[in-house]
Design an enzyme around this catalytic site. Structure first.
Site, PDB file in Angstrom:
ATOM      1  N   TYR A   1       0.813  -1.234   0.000  1.00  0.00           N
ATOM      2  CA  TYR A   1       0.000   0.000   0.000  1.00  0.00           C
ATOM      3  C   TYR A   1       0.843   1.280   0.000  1.00  0.00           C
ATOM      4  CZ  TYR A   1      -0.312  -0.523   5.241  1.00  0.00           C
ATOM      5  OH  TYR A   1      -0.090  -0.680   6.582  1.00  0.00           O
ATOM      6  N   GLU A   2       0.166   2.380  -0.241  1.00  0.00           N
ATOM      7  CA  GLU A   2       0.833   3.678  -0.469  1.00  0.00           C
ATOM      8  C   GLU A   2       1.819   3.595  -1.641  1.00  0.00           C
ATOM      9  OE1 GLU A   2      -0.312   6.218   0.923  1.00  0.00           O
ATOM     10  OE2 GLU A   2      -1.439   5.280   2.545  1.00  0.00           O
TER      11      GLU A   2
END
Lengths: 592, 592
Positions: free
Chosen positions: B444-445
């Site tokens: 994620y990110e």
């Protein structure tokens, strides 16, 4: 969903592991090319169609314990029944007891497929296979007569009971007791933990092979004996008798392999379940106080099987990630003319990821099959020299097959999660289960640290150190032959030779330490050395396929040689220079 | 149980990241040495005593959805309330809205500790921090007035709504719509997935920052705008008004971070929950069609925060494994006189494992803190040249901090499981949860593949390629200074210089490809290049601590230099030679 790569597996058996040549020599009386293809095809069908669909639901449901009885996930019991009816359980078991007496290497290829479909499911039969080997090698004729046929048919299953809370990697402190009754039987009492398929509903009876100590046995590993303890006693006519004094008192809540019950087994507590009073009734397998030796018969082949499981996990995770990468569309790629987003498989970063997965899978497979074939050749050869040669080869390759393949399974299944992006972290996608399941492969049947120490301390010194050196010499000759074939680019050939140089240097270095009795640098270097050996060996084994199928095999070998093999530089450096800083730095670990 | 390593963290801040010198220069008006120590001590206490005890139960219970409402695990809501009352939420938030305006680097050190205690718990506040940054930078005075104070106090929390089923790494295909109402508000409709803490019971209101498309907006990333959409509308007086038309329609069943609800959010379906009719009411943040830029304000710092989480996971896993290795007794060690088995920490193979964990933890920490400090210095400097210098440094380090640290978290938590042997695979032990939780950090990110591409395609070309080269030059000077200090052994110093040479060669190679516009080798090399950069940079950053504490710091640096740094050889080779085989080999991936 998993589809067994039957052609790839058969190719790896024939050309990476070298079965083709062995078949040509007529070593295995039961096996020819047609039989091999038929078995692989049918195993692939069974694995893909009948086992694989049960994996994710089995992970979700898990194995459940109530009142000492385990219920396996829905459909598993039926799948097992169907599997054993297909004769898969006795693939490499002795013909005298109803087995098909096929080489272990064929069975390992089948186990790769069972494990791709569901490693949790494949685990039970893995242990039974080990139990059959131990009994066939060390059991009395009486025990063999009573148990082997039903274990070979799969009507009953076997377990390995080694671990106790205080005795894991180090079995010298096993405490379970066995007291002779004077009638040829023993009464066992004690607790065993982490017993795979220690209790389940697949079969009516379960045959436990248990390490225990006789009264007045010497301390340490030389006072451990092996016993057969059936869940139900077996009558003269083969029917089931009284319930023995052994029960599953707990099942572990684990990170993965949820469908495989990991049991705490209590022997001899005289609980209400027992119909024989207090003390589990058992029979000695092999000689008194030689239990560890007998156990290693089953353990060694179980290690190769765990290697095969690792290959299966690599394959399943790679297939799944590949399927996703072909379908998932995100972003643009310069090389692809496209209106909207392109399949992520067009992105070089994803290609690198998937080719890494594919290359590690292929190398693991080549190594595991090579190891299994060496075991077969050690059995098949009567000639003392040849037998010794193959036995030492098998000994050398076993820790590599087990550790490299299970390490790669962790890495490859992790990359598989990564390729899926956020979807990989969601359980329903089915990529996460491979990753969770893979994590135990590096631990059980001897942690990979133990494998590495075994490699360095016991396998390098074989034949005064000559076995490993002559093997590296053989590998060099194979690389030379590959060069001479005209199918190798200069770049790839040079990299293979360079890799072998790194391996040879590291090996010579460690053998000098062995001769000097200098233990610390050996222990410190063991793990990087095992990886170095495996990554180089994997490349050479893959190169053996290129002359048989240049177009199909060259591209992956080149990718491997130009992307993965260079890891060997850092590994060799670590083997030679890594230990020097250890003593001083380890002091930090004792400080708060 | 986790105990915050407050002294190590403070040392890393001061000497590895270089905060000590910055404090000496008086750049940060709110921070001095005493304040720093006090904050670290108190954060450490809170993390260890109040959050850590909730992690394992939170993992077991998970976040549960019923009728659009999420219940977080037992005790979490209360812990959050206590945490925000302690003022932790506003540590680096603007003073004007009640924050403490401390440097981000201090907050990242605190986030490391929250994440060590429970990364699932730390995630919610991480997103709120990002929301505060985006609003403070791009929100209208009106929006800032209405929302910022309560977000800074933690009375409300914020979320980031980017992902849609078809739009993950590639946000150009975002479809959520926003229609202007003519009164300054917009009505949003669409579905967002994977929304962290999209719904929960920590706070009365939740402030969603949502990417959406205006009618007739251009296609692609230049047609995306950012909107603020509160769960409950906020009245003039700050009290809560009507329930907005946004609801959580599902929560994911994930491999890890079970306590952190990962939500599917539906905007504008006009369901029974809505008290505003159909269409979620939102306000534009920043300019129309410039939403991605605004989102990157929060995303960039969130990336550093994910790096800090990775450090936290490394630290927690290392502590746990170390504790086990000190207590668990198995086998003998030549160097230790002992009656029975010795603690496994006496075995060289285990020492190597734990020192690898410790070294990777320390390097990740040094890198993440260095990145955060660069962001602080970019903010603190008004001078255009210096500001640009630090901004480029922050840009360069952000993908390294995020990817290296989260990759290491996977590796270190995996080694942590391994050190525990079979116990590591059992959930109750508490080693597995770190491993499962760590796996999302690489995704994620922005996946770590995206980070690597960002590094190569956007960060290497900064200032015409000069920024990165001058940074490598600076690092060389630091190594020279280290040599000159007399605290470096010749061996370690030579290895550091060698590492920088590998990095420089690989960098120059990629810059040539950039200039030639030759994309494929850049994309293929991105991931190994990111690792190469990080592993070398980590060593140099750690060396900066040695002159301040030779006895305490030298042993780990030496271990790192002589065991981990040599990985750079293979990585550089892969950067330069790895792409050539890719096109041909990738054809295999399209075959069945």
């Amino acid at each position: 969903m998993y589809r067994a790569p039957v052609d790839e597996i058969a190719f790896a058996l024939r050309h990476h592991a070298g079965l083709s040549q062995v078949l040509g020599d007529g070593v295995f009386s039961h096996l020819d090319d047609d039989v091999l293809d038929a078995i692989m095809g049918e195993a692939g069908r069974f694995a893909s169609e009948e086992i694989a669909p049960l994996n994710l639901s089995g992970d979700r449901e898990g194995a459940k314990l109530a009142n000492g009885a385990i219920t396996t996930p829905k459909g598993w019991k039926e799948a097992y029944a169907h599997w054993r009816e297909g004769g898969w359980n006795g693939l490499s078991a002795p013909e005298a007891y109803g087995g098909q007496d096929l080489p272990l290497v064929v069975n390992m290829a089948a186990f790769e497929m069972w494990a791709s479909a569901s490693v949790a499911f494949a685990l039970g039969p893995t242990l039974t296979m080990g139990g059959i080997e131990a009994l066939a090698a060390h059991g009395s004729p009486e025990l063999q007569k009573r148990y082997l046929e039903k274990l070979v048919s799969g009507e009953w299953m076997a377990t390995m009971n080694l671990t106790e809370p205080q005795a894991g990697s180090d079995l010298s402190t096993v405490r379970t007791k066995a007291v002779p009754e004077g009638d040829g039987t023993y009464r066992l009492s004690g607790q065993k933990i982490f017993i795979t398929f220690g209790e389940h509903d697949f079969t009516d009876n379960i045959v436990h092979l248990v390490l225990a100590r006789l009264p007045d046995a010497p301390e340490g590993t030389r006072g451990i004996s092996l016993f057969l303890v059936p869940k139900f006693l077996v009558n003269e006519d083969g029917t089931l008798g009284k319930r023995n004094d052994v029960i599953c008192s707990g099942v572990e809540h684990k990170m993965g392999i949820h469908g495989s019950p990991t049991c705490t087994m209590v022997y001899g507590d005289g609980g209400a379940h027992s119909e024989v009073g207090t003390g589990a009734i058992g029979w000695l397998v092999g000689e008194e106080n030689r239990g560890l030796n007998c156990m290693f018969t089953m353990m060694n082949n179980a290690r190769v099987a765990i290697g095969a499981h690792g290959v299966g996990l690599c394959e399943a995770a790679t297939q799944k990630a590949l399927e996703y990468a072909r379908e998932r569309r995100q972003g643009k790629a310069k090389a692809v003319a496209s209106e909207g987003a392109v399949a992520i498989l067009h992105h070089a970063d994803i290609q690198r990821e998937l080719l890494t997965m594919k290359a590690l899978t292929a190398a693991s497979r080549a190594l595991v099959y090579s190891c299994a074939l060496a075991i077969d050749l050690a059995h098949a050869n009567e000639d003392t020299e040849k037998k010794k040669y193959w036995q030492e080869r098998a000994n050398l390759l076993t820790p590599l097959a087990k550790a490299f393949s299970s390490d790669n399974a962790v890495e490859v299944t992790g990359r598989g999660v990564q390729v899926h992006g956020g979807m990989g972290f969601i359980e329903e996608t089915g990529a996460a289960v491979f990753y969770r399941d893979a994590r135990i492969g590096t631990i059980y049947e001897g942690t990979n640290g133990i494998q590495a120490i075994d490699l360095v301390m016991r396998k390098l010194p074989q034949s005064g150190g000559q076995h490993v050196l002559s093997y590296i010499g053989e590998l060099s000759e194979q690389v030379d032959a590959f060069k001479a074939s005209g199918e190798a680019t200069a770049e790839v050939a040079a990299r293979l030779s360079w890799g072998l140089d790194q391996l040879r240097d590291a090996t010579v270095f460690l053998q000098e330490k062995l001769q000097a009795g200098d233990e610390q640098p050996l222990m410190a270097a063991a793990t990087p050395y095992l990886r170095l050996f495996s990554i180089v060996l994997g490349a050479v084994l893959l190169s053996r396929g290129v002359t048989h199928d240049p177009e199909g095999q060259s591209p992956l070998l080149r990718f491997y040689a130009e992307n993965l093999l260079a890891e060997a530089a850092g590994l060799k450096d670590r083997v030679i220079h890594g230990a020097a800083s250890l003593d001083e730095a380890a002091k930090l670990l004792w400080k708060d």
